[in-house]
Design a protein around this motif. Sequence first.
Motif, mmCIF file in Angstrom:
data_model
loop_
_atom_site.group_PDB
_atom_site.id
_atom_site.type_symbol
_atom_site.label_atom_id
_atom_site.label_comp_id
_atom_site.label_asym_id
_atom_site.label_seq_id
_atom_site.Cartn_x
_atom_site.Cartn_y
_atom_site.Cartn_z
ATOM 1 N N ASP A 92 1.217 -0.713 0.315
ATOM 2 C CA ASP A 92 -0.083 0.418 0.019
ATOM 3 C C ASP A 92 1.067 0.863 -0.231
ATOM 4 O O ASP A 92 1.718 1.369 1.063
ATOM 5 C CB ASP A 92 -1.181 -0.464 0.731
ATOM 6 N N ILE A 93 0.368 1.600 -1.368
ATOM 7 C CA ILE A 93 1.469 3.663 -0.954
ATOM 8 C C ILE A 93 1.058 4.553 -0.845
ATOM 9 O O ILE A 93 -0.655 4.544 -1.789
ATOM 10 C CB ILE A 93 2.184 3.626 -2.842
ATOM 11 N N PRO A 94 0.142 5.703 0.107
ATOM 12 C CA PRO A 94 -0.118 6.436 0.655
ATOM 13 C C PRO A 94 -0.219 7.736 -0.920
ATOM 14 O O PRO A 94 0.459 7.892 -1.126
ATOM 15 C CB PRO A 94 0.105 7.477 1.523
ATOM 16 N N ALA A 95 -0.936 8.387 -0.253
ATOM 17 C CA ALA A 95 -1.343 9.715 -1.289
ATOM 18 C C ALA A 95 -0.690 10.911 -1.278
ATOM 19 O O ALA A 95 -0.107 10.378 0.388
ATOM 20 C CB ALA A 95 -2.723 10.345 -1.627
ATOM 21 N N GLY A 96 0.095 10.691 -2.010
ATOM 22 C CA GLY A 96 1.320 12.167 -1.439
ATOM 23 C C GLY A 96 2.760 11.775 -1.241
ATOM 24 O O GLY A 96 4.101 12.472 -0.561
ATOM 25 N N VAL A 97 2.858 10.379 -1.868
ATOM 26 C CA VAL A 97 4.032 10.279 -1.676
ATOM 27 C C VAL A 97 5.731 10.685 -2.487
ATOM 28 O O VAL A 97 4.814 11.402 -3.629
ATOM 29 C CB VAL A 97 4.686 8.699 -1.769
ATOM 30 N N GLU A 98 6.682 10.875 -1.668
ATOM 31 C CA GLU A 98 7.636 11.812 -2.650
ATOM 32 C C GLU A 98 8.631 10.854 -3.184
ATOM 33 O O GLU A 98 8.849 9.498 -2.644
ATOM 34 C CB GLU A 98 8.720 12.236 -1.274
ATOM 35 N N ASP A 99 9.360 10.894 -4.138
ATOM 36 C CA ASP A 99 9.951 10.056 -5.030
ATOM 37 C C ASP A 99 11.287 9.898 -4.055
ATOM 38 O O ASP A 99 11.700 10.399 -3.406
ATOM 39 C CB ASP A 99 10.673 11.093 -6.063
ATOM 40 N N GLY A 100 11.699 8.728 -3.934
ATOM 41 C CA GLY A 100 12.493 7.981 -3.039
ATOM 42 C C GLY A 100 12.106 7.659 -1.162
ATOM 43 O O GLY A 100 13.685 7.386 -0.956
ATOM 44 N N GLN A 101 10.917 8.425 -1.526
ATOM 45 C CA GLN A 101 10.646 7.434 0.129
ATOM 46 C C GLN A 101 10.746 5.999 0.027
ATOM 47 O O GLN A 101 10.228 5.105 -0.791
ATOM 48 C CB GLN A 101 9.197 7.969 -0.070
ATOM 49 N N ARG A 102 10.527 5.146 1.169
ATOM 50 C CA ARG A 102 10.804 3.878 1.718
ATOM 51 C C ARG A 102 9.818 3.646 2.594
ATOM 52 O O ARG A 102 9.127 4.187 3.544
ATOM 53 C CB ARG A 102 11.935 3.365 2.422
ATOM 54 N N GLN B 30 7.279 20.898 -6.748
ATOM 55 C CA GLN B 30 8.078 20.731 -5.252
ATOM 56 C C GLN B 30 7.200 20.851 -3.592
ATOM 57 O O GLN B 30 6.124 21.309 -3.258
ATOM 58 C CB GLN B 30 8.155 22.663 -5.202
ATOM 59 N N GLY B 31 7.066 19.822 -2.843
ATOM 60 C CA GLY B 31 6.398 19.230 -2.237
ATOM 61 C C GLY B 31 5.416 18.783 -2.795
ATOM 62 O O GLY B 31 4.442 17.779 -3.474
ATOM 63 N N THR B 32 3.729 19.766 -1.869
ATOM 64 C CA THR B 32 2.868 19.845 -3.029
ATOM 65 C C THR B 32 2.279 20.194 -3.857
ATOM 66 O O THR B 32 1.515 20.554 -3.865
ATOM 67 C CB THR B 32 1.748 19.937 -1.368
ATOM 68 N N GLU B 33 2.973 21.500 -4.129
ATOM 69 C CA GLU B 33 3.106 22.619 -5.694
ATOM 70 C C GLU B 33 3.978 21.946 -6.566
ATOM 71 O O GLU B 33 4.538 21.403 -6.799
ATOM 72 C CB GLU B 33 3.684 23.810 -4.890
ATOM 73 N N LEU B 34 2.624 21.707 -7.536
ATOM 74 C CA LEU B 34 3.328 22.214 -9.089
ATOM 75 C C LEU B 34 3.536 23.679 -9.632
ATOM 76 O O LEU B 34 2.515 24.458 -9.793
ATOM 77 C CB LEU B 34 2.269 21.029 -10.075
ATOM 78 N N ILE B 35 4.383 23.255 -10.580
ATOM 79 C CA ILE B 35 4.603 24.360 -11.345
ATOM 80 C C ILE B 35 4.882 24.063 -12.461
ATOM 81 O O ILE B 35 5.139 22.986 -13.534
ATOM 82 C CB ILE B 35 5.858 24.857 -10.981
ATOM 83 N N GLY C 154 -5.699 23.429 -5.759
ATOM 84 C CA GLY C 154 -6.220 22.819 -5.760
ATOM 85 C C GLY C 154 -5.413 21.330 -6.484
ATOM 86 O O GLY C 154 -6.090 20.365 -6.505
ATOM 87 N N ARG C 155 -5.235 22.406 -7.727
ATOM 88 C CA ARG C 155 -4.304 21.257 -8.678
ATOM 89 C C ARG C 155 -3.437 20.567 -8.596
ATOM 90 O O ARG C 155 -2.509 19.819 -10.117
ATOM 91 C CB ARG C 155 -4.680 22.214 -9.820
ATOM 92 N N GLY C 156 -2.597 21.295 -6.890
ATOM 93 C CA GLY C 156 -1.024 20.537 -6.636
ATOM 94 C C GLY C 156 -1.485 19.133 -6.545
ATOM 95 O O GLY C 156 -1.969 18.384 -6.753
ATOM 96 N N LEU C 157 -0.042 18.797 -5.609
ATOM 97 C CA LEU C 157 -0.662 17.104 -4.986
ATOM 98 C C LEU C 157 -1.003 16.986 -3.357
ATOM 99 O O LEU C 157 -1.078 18.454 -3.052
ATOM 100 C CB LEU C 157 0.810 16.762 -4.794
ATOM 101 N N PRO C 158 -1.728 15.793 -2.943
ATOM 102 C CA PRO C 158 -1.632 16.448 -1.440
ATOM 103 C C PRO C 158 -0.565 15.631 -1.021
ATOM 104 O O PRO C 158 0.431 15.322 -0.967
ATOM 105 C CB PRO C 158 -2.987 14.661 -1.601
ATOM 106 N N PRO C 159 -0.928 16.144 0.973
ATOM 107 C CA PRO C 159 -0.262 15.951 1.568
ATOM 108 C C PRO C 159 -0.263 14.715 1.821
ATOM 109 O O PRO C 159 -0.632 14.339 1.790
ATOM 110 C CB PRO C 159 -0.560 17.256 2.738
ATOM 111 N N LEU C 160 1.213 14.075 2.022
ATOM 112 C CA LEU C 160 1.197 12.569 2.730
ATOM 113 C C LEU C 160 0.520 12.104 4.162
ATOM 114 O O LEU C 160 -0.185 10.892 4.062
ATOM 115 C CB LEU C 160 2.839 12.467 3.063
ATOM 116 N N HIS C 161 0.335 13.107 4.631
ATOM 117 C CA HIS C 161 -0.370 12.953 6.051
ATOM 118 C C HIS C 161 -2.398 13.037 5.890
ATOM 119 O O HIS C 161 -2.618 13.270 6.808
ATOM 120 C CB HIS C 161 -0.195 12.856 6.569
ATOM 121 N N GLY D 38 -2.147 20.658 -2.744
ATOM 122 C CA GLY D 38 -1.684 21.994 -3.140
ATOM 123 C C GLY D 38 -1.834 22.735 -4.091
ATOM 124 O O GLY D 38 -2.670 21.793 -4.910
ATOM 125 N N ASP D 39 -1.068 23.644 -4.368
ATOM 126 C CA ASP D 39 -1.848 23.666 -5.704
ATOM 127 C C ASP D 39 -0.795 23.934 -7.059
ATOM 128 O O ASP D 39 0.259 23.710 -6.980
ATOM 129 C CB ASP D 39 -1.755 25.789 -5.827
#
Length: 358
Positions: free
Chosen positions: A217-227, A261-266, A309-316, A321-322
Amino acid sequence: MAKRDYYEVLEVERTASDGEIKKAFRRLARDLHPDVNAHDPEAEEKFKEAAEAYEVLSDRSRRDTYDAFGHKGLRFDGFEPSSAPGSIQDIFDAIFGGTDPFGGLRRAPSAGADVAAVVELELADVLEDQQREVSFEAVVVCEHCRGNGAEPGTPIETCPKCGGSGQLQQVSRSVFGQVVRAMPCDRCGGEGRVPETPCERCDGAGRLAETRAWEVDIPAGVEDGQRIRIAGAGHAGPAGSRQGDLYVEVAVADDERLTRQGTELIARAQVPVTTAIVGGEVFVHTLQGEVAIAVRPGTQHGDVGLLRGRGLPPLHGGRRGDQHVVFELVVPTDLDPEQQEAAERFADVLERQPSPRR
Ligand SMILES: [Zn+2]
Ligand SMILES: [Zn+2]
């Protein structure tokens, strides 16, 4: 008890180099470490004494203070040995940065080894919780012999090398007297017993390599490289020990049109210069398809619009994000005669008004 001289504790000259001091302490630590030396009740105290001496003499300014003013000087300077309240392991972590100072000397493993696997996700997958199957090679207990390494129906004998204790003892002398070190028996792997007829499927090892699959199970908001750690899904260890862990590394693929950039997208959006002047809208790539974004009249090159609201969800959990949209103005080329004439007329009109920039 009067404090002993630190140089005496480490058995080095007052002129010893940093390297000699380190070497002396490692040698003492190996002899005195309580984990390998449970027979000597004074070993722990002696070890702490050596650790404290090393803490002082391995630090240039503390050593200078000690050389000039002795133990009193250090107390005056506020020095507290880290061996005072903490555990032996804390001292090692503090002094050696967590590495094993014993080099080749190993204790019997208390668990199987860990396994690593990788799961690859697209950036859009990060929006929702995901479930992925990973497969990996893991050591498992041999079913044929049930892990005892003996061909079924054949006896298991007491290990002839260690006499069944599972440990080999090595006696050495140090300045503090006779020191007994114990290490796992290499013949029986510390188990004290060996099969008379080794299991034919696992060759007597009791364990086999097997390809295993696991739903992760991989949670929404996961970052690249997280274990993600899955306890107990790794290699089987020696008999009676717990299994190692599985570590799943999540690799999130880059989306070349979006920077995270975290939950933000550019993102970047091209805006015809006429739209930038009079206002309008342009379409921009998002994780959920093309979306229109308003362009205000008078938009400049490099201005940034926002898609809430078009960015990414936070991990928890929580609000997405926007997406930030950087406007890039595009000047048209290859005008036809009518457009050319209109552009010239526009330029004439614009230049009749005094520009504040000139
Ligand atoms: Zn077997
Ligand atoms: Zn043995």
